[in-house]
Motif scaffolding. Sequence first.
Motif, PDB file in Angstrom:
ATOM      1  N   SER A   1      10.028   5.282   2.319  1.00 39.18           N
ATOM      2  CA  SER A   1      10.022   5.796   0.948  1.00 39.18           C
ATOM      3  C   SER A   1      11.443   6.032   0.437  1.00 39.18           C
ATOM      4  N   ILE A   2      12.306   6.555   1.293  1.00 45.01           N
ATOM      5  CA  ILE A   2      13.706   6.757   0.906  1.00 45.01           C
ATOM      6  C   ILE A   2      14.369   5.406   0.630  1.00 45.01           C
ATOM      7  N   LYS A   3      14.045   4.394   1.422  1.00 51.11           N
ATOM      8  CA  LYS A   3      14.595   3.048   1.180  1.00 51.11           C
ATOM      9  C   LYS A   3      14.119   2.482  -0.145  1.00 51.11           C
ATOM     10  N   ILE A   4      12.845   2.681  -0.476  1.00 49.32           N
ATOM     11  CA  ILE A   4      12.318   2.228  -1.768  1.00 49.32           C
ATOM     12  C   ILE A   4      13.073   2.920  -2.890  1.00 49.32           C
ATOM     13  N   LEU A   5      13.243   4.233  -2.763  1.00 41.67           N
ATOM     14  CA  LEU A   5      13.943   4.997  -3.791  1.00 41.67           C
ATOM     15  C   LEU A   5      15.401   4.551  -3.915  1.00 41.67           C
ATOM     16  N   CYS A   6      16.078   4.369  -2.793  1.00 42.05           N
ATOM     17  CA  CYS A   6      17.485   3.927  -2.842  1.00 42.05           C
ATOM     18  C   CYS A   6      17.605   2.546  -3.488  1.00 42.05           C
ATOM     19  N   SER A   7      16.678   1.659  -3.192  1.00 38.94           N
ATOM     20  CA  SER A   7      16.699   0.330  -3.827  1.00 38.94           C
ATOM     21  C   SER A   7      16.570   0.454  -5.335  1.00 38.94           C
ATOM     22  N   TYR A   8      15.668   1.324  -5.773  1.00 38.06           N
ATOM     23  CA  TYR A   8      15.508   1.559  -7.211  1.00 38.06           C
ATOM     24  C   TYR A   8      16.803   2.107  -7.821  1.00 38.06           C
TER      25      TYR A   8
ATOM     26  N   PHE B   1       8.395  12.261  -6.945  1.00 39.98           N
ATOM     27  CA  PHE B   1       7.326  11.308  -6.662  1.00 39.98           C
ATOM     28  C   PHE B   1       6.428  11.835  -5.561  1.00 39.98           C
ATOM     29  N   VAL B   2       5.145  11.535  -5.675  1.00 40.70           N
ATOM     30  CA  VAL B   2       4.234  11.696  -4.560  1.00 40.70           C
ATOM     31  C   VAL B   2       4.243  10.364  -3.820  1.00 40.70           C
ATOM     32  N   VAL B   3       4.402  10.430  -2.516  1.00 43.19           N
ATOM     33  CA  VAL B   3       4.371   9.235  -1.675  1.00 43.19           C
ATOM     34  C   VAL B   3       2.916   9.000  -1.295  1.00 43.19           C
ATOM     35  N   GLU B   4       2.422   7.792  -1.605  1.00 43.02           N
ATOM     36  CA  GLU B   4       1.042   7.453  -1.274  1.00 43.02           C
ATOM     37  C   GLU B   4       0.998   6.223  -0.386  1.00 43.02           C
ATOM     38  N   TYR B   5       0.084   6.280   0.569  1.00 46.67           N
ATOM     39  CA  TYR B   5      -0.191   5.131   1.421  1.00 46.67           C
ATOM     40  C   TYR B   5      -1.701   5.007   1.549  1.00 46.67           C
ATOM     41  N   GLN B   6      -2.209   3.860   1.180  1.00 47.39           N
ATOM     42  CA  GLN B   6      -3.645   3.599   1.194  1.00 47.39           C
ATOM     43  C   GLN B   6      -4.407   4.724   0.496  1.00 47.39           C
ATOM     44  N   LYS B   7      -3.901   5.118  -0.662  1.00 49.39           N
ATOM     45  CA  LYS B   7      -4.495   6.153  -1.517  1.00 49.39           C
ATOM     46  C   LYS B   7      -4.451   7.560  -0.911  1.00 49.39           C
ATOM     47  N   ASN B   8      -3.693   7.748   0.159  1.00 49.38           N
ATOM     48  CA  ASN B   8      -3.494   9.070   0.757  1.00 49.38           C
ATOM     49  C   ASN B   8      -2.149   9.625   0.317  1.00 49.38           C
ATOM     50  N   SER B   9      -2.146  10.834  -0.200  1.00 50.00           N
ATOM     51  CA  SER B   9      -0.892  11.513  -0.524  1.00 50.00           C
ATOM     52  C   SER B   9      -0.318  12.059   0.765  1.00 50.00           C
ATOM     53  N   LEU B  10       0.906  11.620   1.097  1.00 51.69           N
ATOM     54  CA  LEU B  10       1.455  12.058   2.378  1.00 51.69           C
ATOM     55  C   LEU B  10       2.724  12.869   2.251  1.00 51.69           C
ATOM     56  N   GLY B  11       3.330  12.893   1.097  1.00 49.81           N
ATOM     57  CA  GLY B  11       4.542  13.676   0.938  1.00 49.81           C
ATOM     58  C   GLY B  11       5.134  13.484  -0.445  1.00 49.81           C
ATOM     59  N   CYS B  12       6.377  13.924  -0.584  1.00 53.06           N
ATOM     60  CA  CYS B  12       7.061  13.780  -1.857  1.00 53.06           C
ATOM     61  C   CYS B  12       8.556  13.627  -1.631  1.00 53.06           C
ATOM     62  N   LEU B  13       9.219  13.143  -2.644  1.00 49.62           N
ATOM     63  CA  LEU B  13      10.661  13.093  -2.699  1.00 49.62           C
ATOM     64  C   LEU B  13      11.067  12.887  -4.145  1.00 49.62           C
ATOM     65  N   GLY B  14      12.313  13.179  -4.432  1.00 47.08           N
ATOM     66  CA  GLY B  14      12.766  13.049  -5.802  1.00 47.08           C
ATOM     67  C   GLY B  14      14.213  12.644  -5.882  1.00 47.08           C
ATOM     68  N   PHE B  15      14.621  12.360  -7.115  1.00 49.84           N
ATOM     69  CA  PHE B  15      16.034  12.119  -7.378  1.00 49.84           C
ATOM     70  C   PHE B  15      16.378  12.707  -8.731  1.00 49.84           C
TER      71      PHE B  15
ATOM     72  N   GLU C   1       0.807  -1.215   0.000  1.00 52.94           N
ATOM     73  CA  GLU C   1       0.000   0.000   0.000  1.00 52.94           C
ATOM     74  C   GLU C   1       0.843   1.269   0.000  1.00 52.94           C
ATOM     75  N   LEU C   2       2.153   1.136   0.153  1.00 49.14           N
ATOM     76  CA  LEU C   2       3.062   2.277   0.104  1.00 49.14           C
ATOM     77  C   LEU C   2       3.694   2.310  -1.281  1.00 49.14           C
ATOM     78  N   GLN C   3       3.523   3.420  -1.969  1.00 49.37           N
ATOM     79  CA  GLN C   3       4.084   3.531  -3.313  1.00 49.37           C
ATOM     80  C   GLN C   3       4.512   4.954  -3.609  1.00 49.37           C
ATOM     81  N   LEU C   4       5.452   5.043  -4.548  1.00 48.27           N
ATOM     82  CA  LEU C   4       5.944   6.332  -5.026  1.00 48.27           C
ATOM     83  C   LEU C   4       5.496   6.459  -6.475  1.00 48.27           C
ATOM     84  N   ILE C   5       4.768   7.526  -6.779  1.00 51.58           N
ATOM     85  CA  ILE C   5       4.206   7.728  -8.100  1.00 51.58           C
ATOM     86  C   ILE C   5       4.780   9.012  -8.674  1.00 51.58           C
ATOM     87  N   SER C   6       5.407   8.904  -9.846  1.00 55.23           N
ATOM     88  CA  SER C   6       5.980  10.111 -10.445  1.00 55.23           C
ATOM     89  C   SER C   6       4.871  11.131 -10.705  1.00 55.23           C
ATOM     90  N   ILE C   7       5.229  12.384 -10.520  1.00 50.97           N
ATOM     91  CA  ILE C   7       4.225  13.447 -10.570  1.00 50.97           C
ATOM     92  C   ILE C   7       3.722  13.696 -11.979  1.00 50.97           C
TER      93      ILE C   7
END
Length: 130
Positions: A114-121, A72-86, A20-26
């Motif tokens: 979210s930072i861990k997901i991004l670093c893994s990518y 990316f917009v960080v989403e959890y259970q369809k809620n936008s909770l923040g952002c981060l980028g690279f 349910e945690l995902q990063l979606i490009s803006i």
Amino acid sequence: MSKIENPKKMLLLKSRIDEELQLISIGPTDIEKLRIWKNNNRESFFFKGYLDPEKQLAWYENYKTKKDDYIFVVEYQKNSLGCLGFRILNEGCDIYNVILGNLDFAKKGFMSKSIKILCSYLIENYSDPI
């Protein structure tokens, strides 16, 4: 606002642990939310000025032209909770614009995850240092 999106900009990153945690490009529908979050947290950034809608739209139009630069917009259970980028710079992979925009999700570890997901990518797809 341009209706043509750069297809290289569409990217979805998901947690392998919490689906349910995902990063979606803006996209264009996210730019006002990002503007509000950035203005609310502007003291934490190099540019501390107020971003009006026109400046944000100009930023977005420029952002769309950049290869290897994603927000990316960080989403959890369809809620936008923040952002981060690279972005890829000469020095390597730069993680930037990390903002917890929805304080209802504070101190729950979502931005750290979210930072861990991004670093893994980044580790899987780039040879540059992070």
